[in-house]
Each structure stands twice: as structure tokens, then as C-alpha cells.
Design a protein around this motif. Sequence first.
Motif, mmCIF file in Angstrom:
data_model
loop_
_atom_site.group_PDB
_atom_site.id
_atom_site.type_symbol
_atom_site.label_atom_id
_atom_site.label_comp_id
_atom_site.label_asym_id
_atom_site.label_seq_id
_atom_site.Cartn_x
_atom_site.Cartn_y
_atom_site.Cartn_z
ATOM 1 N N ASP A 405 0.689 -1.219 -0.072
ATOM 2 C CA ASP A 405 -0.001 -0.031 -0.007
ATOM 3 C C ASP A 405 0.762 1.117 0.026
ATOM 4 O OD1 ASP A 405 -2.450 -1.285 0.108
ATOM 5 O OD2 ASP A 405 -2.356 -1.589 2.083
ATOM 6 N N PHE A 406 2.066 1.054 0.365
ATOM 7 C CA PHE A 406 3.045 2.419 0.588
ATOM 8 C C PHE A 406 3.925 2.604 -0.558
ATOM 9 C CE2 PHE A 406 0.733 2.171 4.485
ATOM 10 C CZ PHE A 406 0.619 3.236 4.760
ATOM 11 N N VAL A 407 4.285 1.306 -0.925
ATOM 12 C CA VAL A 407 5.646 1.216 -2.003
ATOM 13 C C VAL A 407 5.372 0.901 -3.318
ATOM 14 C CG1 VAL A 407 7.939 0.090 -2.249
ATOM 15 C CG2 VAL A 407 7.346 0.532 -0.100
ATOM 16 N N LEU A 408 4.397 -0.261 -3.601
ATOM 17 C CA LEU A 408 4.291 -0.644 -4.945
ATOM 18 C C LEU A 408 3.411 0.533 -5.881
ATOM 19 C CD1 LEU A 408 3.695 -4.407 -4.746
ATOM 20 C CD2 LEU A 408 5.645 -3.241 -5.692
ATOM 21 N N PRO A 409 2.512 1.070 -5.017
ATOM 22 C CA PRO A 409 1.673 2.023 -5.932
ATOM 23 C C PRO A 409 2.347 3.112 -6.657
ATOM 24 C CG PRO A 409 0.536 1.553 -3.884
ATOM 25 C CD PRO A 409 1.910 0.791 -3.603
ATOM 26 N N VAL A 410 3.327 3.686 -5.772
ATOM 27 C CA VAL A 410 4.318 4.722 -6.454
ATOM 28 C C VAL A 410 5.226 4.178 -7.546
ATOM 29 C CG1 VAL A 410 4.055 6.584 -4.577
ATOM 30 C CG2 VAL A 410 5.861 4.578 -4.484
ATOM 31 N N ILE A 411 5.768 3.198 -7.410
ATOM 32 C CA ILE A 411 6.637 2.446 -8.353
ATOM 33 C C ILE A 411 5.906 2.215 -9.308
ATOM 34 C CG2 ILE A 411 7.956 0.446 -8.861
ATOM 35 C CD1 ILE A 411 8.694 0.184 -5.952
ATOM 36 N N MET A 412 4.544 1.676 -9.522
ATOM 37 C CA MET A 412 3.803 1.308 -10.724
ATOM 38 C C MET A 412 3.394 2.682 -11.393
ATOM 39 S SD MET A 412 1.521 -2.057 -9.511
ATOM 40 C CE MET A 412 0.822 -1.139 -7.960
ATOM 41 N N TYR A 413 3.207 3.571 -10.450
ATOM 42 C CA TYR A 413 2.754 4.698 -11.236
ATOM 43 C C TYR A 413 3.918 5.319 -11.832
ATOM 44 C CZ TYR A 413 0.762 9.488 -12.056
ATOM 45 O OH TYR A 413 0.115 10.512 -12.611
ATOM 46 N N ALA A 416 4.255 2.989 -15.134
ATOM 47 C CA ALA A 416 3.011 2.803 -16.210
ATOM 48 C C ALA A 416 2.692 4.151 -16.711
ATOM 49 C CB ALA A 416 1.882 2.219 -15.269
ATOM 50 N N LEU A 417 2.774 5.439 -16.018
ATOM 51 C CA LEU A 417 2.223 6.707 -16.562
ATOM 52 C C LEU A 417 3.495 7.405 -16.779
ATOM 53 C CD1 LEU A 417 -0.266 5.639 -14.785
ATOM 54 C CD2 LEU A 417 -1.145 7.943 -15.184
ATOM 55 N N ALA A 418 4.948 6.970 -16.596
ATOM 56 C CA ALA A 418 6.010 7.586 -17.009
ATOM 57 C C ALA A 418 5.984 9.023 -16.878
ATOM 58 C CB ALA A 418 6.417 7.027 -18.221
ATOM 59 N N PRO A 419 5.790 9.751 -15.394
ATOM 60 C CA PRO A 419 6.231 11.129 -15.456
ATOM 61 C C PRO A 419 7.667 11.425 -15.801
ATOM 62 C CG PRO A 419 5.888 10.186 -13.242
ATOM 63 C CD PRO A 419 5.627 9.013 -14.129
ATOM 64 N N PRO A 420 7.907 12.774 -15.973
ATOM 65 C CA PRO A 420 9.268 12.945 -16.481
ATOM 66 C C PRO A 420 10.028 13.009 -14.945
ATOM 67 C CG PRO A 420 7.769 14.661 -17.513
ATOM 68 C CD PRO A 420 6.828 13.657 -16.352
ATOM 69 N N ARG A 421 11.332 12.370 -15.376
ATOM 70 C CA ARG A 421 12.117 12.086 -13.987
ATOM 71 C C ARG A 421 12.340 13.182 -12.968
ATOM 72 N NH1 ARG A 421 14.606 6.905 -13.741
ATOM 73 N NH2 ARG A 421 13.983 5.463 -15.277
ATOM 74 N N ARG A 422 12.233 14.292 -13.656
ATOM 75 C CA ARG A 422 12.754 15.643 -12.921
ATOM 76 C C ARG A 422 11.422 16.243 -12.365
ATOM 77 N NH1 ARG A 422 18.084 18.600 -16.072
ATOM 78 N NH2 ARG A 422 19.382 16.567 -15.785
ATOM 79 N N TYR A 426 7.126 12.758 -9.874
ATOM 80 C CA TYR A 426 8.312 11.559 -9.868
ATOM 81 C C TYR A 426 9.295 11.704 -8.559
ATOM 82 C CZ TYR A 426 11.500 8.000 -11.639
ATOM 83 O OH TYR A 426 12.135 6.990 -11.850
ATOM 84 N N ILE A 427 9.650 12.851 -8.405
ATOM 85 C CA ILE A 427 10.570 12.976 -7.091
ATOM 86 C C ILE A 427 9.752 12.616 -5.908
ATOM 87 C CG2 ILE A 427 11.855 14.590 -5.795
ATOM 88 C CD1 ILE A 427 12.647 15.891 -8.553
ATOM 89 N N ALA A 428 8.681 13.327 -5.712
ATOM 90 C CA ALA A 428 7.781 12.764 -4.544
ATOM 91 C C ALA A 428 7.346 11.585 -4.464
ATOM 92 C CB ALA A 428 6.575 13.710 -4.677
#
Length: 467
Positions: A405-413, A416-422, A426-428
Amino acid sequence: MAPAAFDAEAGGPAIVAAAGNGAHKPVPGAGADAGAAFVLESKGTWWHAGFHLTTAIVGPTVLTLPYALRGMGWALGITTLSLIAAVTFYEYSLMSRVLDHCEARGRRHIRFRELAADVLGSGWMFYFVVIVQTAINTGVSIGSILLAADCIEIMYSSLAPNGPLKLYHFIIIVAVVLAFLSQLPSFHSLRHINLVSLLLSLGYTILVSAACIRAGLSKNAPAKFYSLSSSKSEQTFNAFLSISILASVFGNGILPEIQATLAPPAAGKMMKALVMCYSVIGFTFYLPSITGYWAFGSQVQSNVLKSLMPDSGPALAPTWLLGLAILFVLLQLLAIGLVYSQVAYEIMEKNSADVTQGKFSRRNLVPRLLLRTLYLAFCALMAAMLPFFGDIVGVVGAVGFIPLDFVLPVIMYNIALAPPRRSTLYIANTVIMAVFTGVGAIGAFASIRKLVLDAGQFKLFSNNVVD
């Protein structure tokens, strides 16, 4: 991302398409799946999903929140409670967006394990989620049976102090009731039970909070001390144990399966369900936290009801009020046990049922009756054998709910949706992942440490539930 949902159980890819009538249909070439068609049938509305999600998150564990505040104090405790509430809402919204994203591309996932394996492109992730989800769901089912039996024993002992019945008798009673209710074939068929569950959670929250206010104002109230341990190391361990408890209370680990009950297209509906659920959370989490910790301070027990009913001296609230609160808790525990059994039932149905025959046909009814009854018999045996199971809540939160509930959702987002790394998003997400991975590791250590320190109280098949 993989072009199809990874399905290790079937030995290959499987895709579920949304049918216009709201039912799952196997795409030609994919194996027929009774688990999807029968247990995770997609017929619900957003408010039905809200009932399911509220039952999965808002339970009698809210009565442990004053104890969680005890480990951190007023300022840090309330701040951490609010922070985890905000983070979990954000995490669940991200996971729902990942599910919507996959559905829009023709890959509607109805199982957490298949979503994780598809997005992360790794077969081992499938098995990791299966193992962790199974541990959480079985653990919650065992805990629900144990705590429901404890509620019955409390009421029984007040009516017949020297009665012959023991804890294991009540565990058997609860298991038989759950075995009967478990024959409801699908997650969707629990919608009315889960609406009642939501109302019950509001009911005992009001009753327990009123009892705490009355106790805090009573002349028999214990002296209020809010100071933390004088040992810095003890303070640190207590704080991380409290965080693990909060993670357990806010966790559910089955959001994809809940979203699967929505009639397609599901896009956007889960956000409404989340808003409903967190509206209930705002009331049921803060009210007992504040009133319970205010009334008992650092002397509050791991379940605030036990503080209201001390071993020595009179109860600090009217008997009728406490009895009604315990009855509400008992009834809601039955609903929670049903909700957290659905993943196990889905796996059983997928491997035992014949999707070409009706869900109530003899071919499918007999295996369902046998397998679900055996599963609950196993959970009841574990509850009777390990009546100190409540002491494992912090461990479950650290090693179970935190990864799912705390780790996998942000990794998958991020994948999958690939926000810019900067980008800030993405940083949050990366910061949240790193922080809660560390919190999970330290929380697991703190929880296991408490388990070891309390080991002297543990006795197999004991007649008392250890706090």
C-alpha cells in the motif's frame, strides 16, 4: 510494459475484457476464469466499492489508535496520523489511476498480483504479491475470528462469570457463522453487509468516544500523564511501532480486487469510493484517537475498550453502552472476515470451478462449500492455537501493508504513466517509496522486538487473548 497481463497460475498471458453487461468475459484465446466470473464479478457501483473499501480499512483496529498516539505523544502522533492518512489516500488514488490506465489500453486487471506483474514486467513480482497478500488476508481472517470470539467471551463472562464455556468454544461459533456467510458467492454480493458494516463502525466509534469522554471526566478516572519514555532508544522503538500500527490500520492490500467489482468502464469511479471511505475515516479515526488518549494518557491499553473495563475496580462507562459497543464490534468483525477472505476464495474458485456451468450448479456449489469451510476451519484452528495473534499486528503492518500500500503504488505509477524523471510528481513518489521502505524495515524490527519481549506471556491454546 508487457502486452498482456501475466498469469502464472494459468501458465501464460490472460486478458480480461469488459463486457457491456458488466461481466468479465474471457478474450478468445485466454483461459476461462471462474475466479473472475464468479468471485470478482463486475456489477457494482462506486458506492458499493466505497462500502467494500470502508469495511477493508475502517475496523475495530481504530480502537488501537490511542495506543499508537501513546508511543509518539500529542503533536507527533496527530501529525503522523494525518500524514499517513494523506499518503494512503494519495497512494490508493495512484493505484486506481494505474488500473484505469491499463483498462484504457485494453488490459483490465482485476487482481493485484497480475497488475504488479504486468506493470513491473517481472514474474517473481507476481509471486511476491501472492505471498504477501495471502499472509495479510489469512492473518486478518484469523484475527477477525479471534477478536470476534473475544467479544463474545467478554459478554458471556459478564452474564455468567463462572460459566463453563471457554474461548475456543466461541471461536468455533464464530467460524460456523462465517462458514455459513462465506457461501455468498461473490465480492459484489457483500455490498449490503458492508453497508451495515460502515454504519456499525460509526456506531461503535460514537459509543466508545462518548465512554472515553465520560471516563476522562469521572472522579474514578486514572491520573493523566502524557510523557514519553525517558529512554531515547525506547522512544524511538515505540514511535516506529506506532507507525507500524498506523500502517496496519490504514492498509488494505486488496484495492485492485475491490475496483474489479465495479461495472466497466471503471475509470474515475474508484476516486468517488475513496472520497466516501476517507470521509468515514476522518470521523472514525480522529474521534477515538483524541478522546481515548486524552482520557487515559500514557496508561491507555492496546485496545481502549480494555482501558474502559479495567481488571480491578468498576467499569468506567455504563454497562449497556460498553455492551452495545462490543456487539457492534463483533458484528463488524464478521464483515471484515468475509471481505479479507475474498482473495483466497477467488484463487480457490479459479482452480476448482467450471466457468461454463452456473455458479450455483452442483458442480461448482459442492467444491465452494467444501473449500471455503476448510479455509475457515484452518483460520479458526490458528485463532484457537495462537490467541496472542493481536501482538502480530505491527509486524503485519510493517512487512505486509507497507510494501503493498505504500511502496508498490508509487513504483507502478512511475513506470506505467512515466512522469518526467525531474518532475515534482516523480521525485515525490520516489521519496515516498524510499521513506516507507525504511519505515517498514525499522517498524518490522521494532514490532518483532516487542513480540520477543512479550513472548513470556504466550501460551498455545490459552483461554485469554494477549494484548
